[in-house]
Design a protein around this motif. Structure first.
Motif: not given
Length: 247
Positions: A158, A174, A209
């Motif tokens: 994340n 995130e 990402k």
């Protein structure tokens, strides 16, 4: 002077032993017990202890991870069943390290070291803690941050990127942004290199990402995380990305 102690251990029998051994140390008052790091961060803020009796291996948050986010100056005595890298680090006696099962005499010796430091005005062992943490050889699997009086765990999947912020770093995840007192070099060395690359002196990015690379200037690019997040990529960073990703 009376000193306040907090016992942090997920095993009730271990907490009971420390309670029993502390009975004769009348200058130390046990102000609380915690079974995990989430309880501990709140208790430390509220109770303001001088001393922590802290287990290292605990579920959810380890003792070392807890110390990373504590701002208060404390004396820490580690109590653990694991004889690993920490033992030699604490031979400096800045803090003590009790290997379970420890007897009462060994415990008394540790308490006396802490009292000597407190009475001499040495209130913090944070520098030694940070040195030990930085020397850990293993890779990170998560990052612990403090949000108010609570702990939050950032899963690496994340984590979007890390941004240099003077003596700190800003973790962009995130679930939000979190400031942490660590260096970019520390994260370069402790994050899995197959997933995280330093693309610029100011950025370490989670390569999973990156949506695309766009030309920015001569021989430089932007790493596109999302339409609102575009990070500069240095020449060296671009070479690292080319070597590991299909761009």
């Amino acid at each position: 002077m009376e000193y306040k102690a907090l016992i942090i251990d997920d095993e009730p029998p271990a907490r009971s032993i420390i309670r029993a051994y502390l009975k004769k140390h009348t200058s130390i008052n046990i102000v609380g017990e915690c079974a995990n790091g989430f309880e501990a961060i709140k208790s430390i803020k509220e109770l303001q202890p001088h001393i922590l009796f802290l287990d290292i291996q605990m579920p959810k948050v380890t003792g070392l991870e807890l110390l990373e986010v504590i701002d208060e100056p404390l004396q820490v005595v580690f109590t653990t069943a694991y004889d690993q890298y920490a033992l030699k680090a604490f031979e400096l006696n800045a803090v003590d390290y009790l290997l379970k099962p420890f007897d009462e005499k060994r415990f008394d010796d540790a308490v006396q070291k802490v009292l000597d430091k407190l009475q001499s005005g040495v209130h913090s062992n944070q520098e030694q803690i940070e040195q030990m943490e930085d020397a850990r050889p293993e890779k990170l699997e998560r990052i612990v941050v403090k949000k108010g009086t609570k702990l939050e765990l950032i899963d690496l999947d994340n984590l979007l990127y890390i941004e240099a912020q003077d003596d700190y770093v800003m973790l962009h995840s995130e679930n939000g942004r979190f400031l942490k007192s660590k260096t970019m070099k520390y994260f370069e060395e402790h994050l899995p290199e197959e997933q995280f690359i330093r693309i610029h002196r100011s950025y370490i990015v989670n390569t999973s990402k990156i949506k695309s690379l766009e030309p920015y200037d001569k021989d430089t690019y932007l790493a596109i995380i999302n339409p609102n997040c575009k990070l500069k990529v240095s020449r060296t960073g671009y070479k690292k990305l080319k070597a590991t990703m299909d761009f």
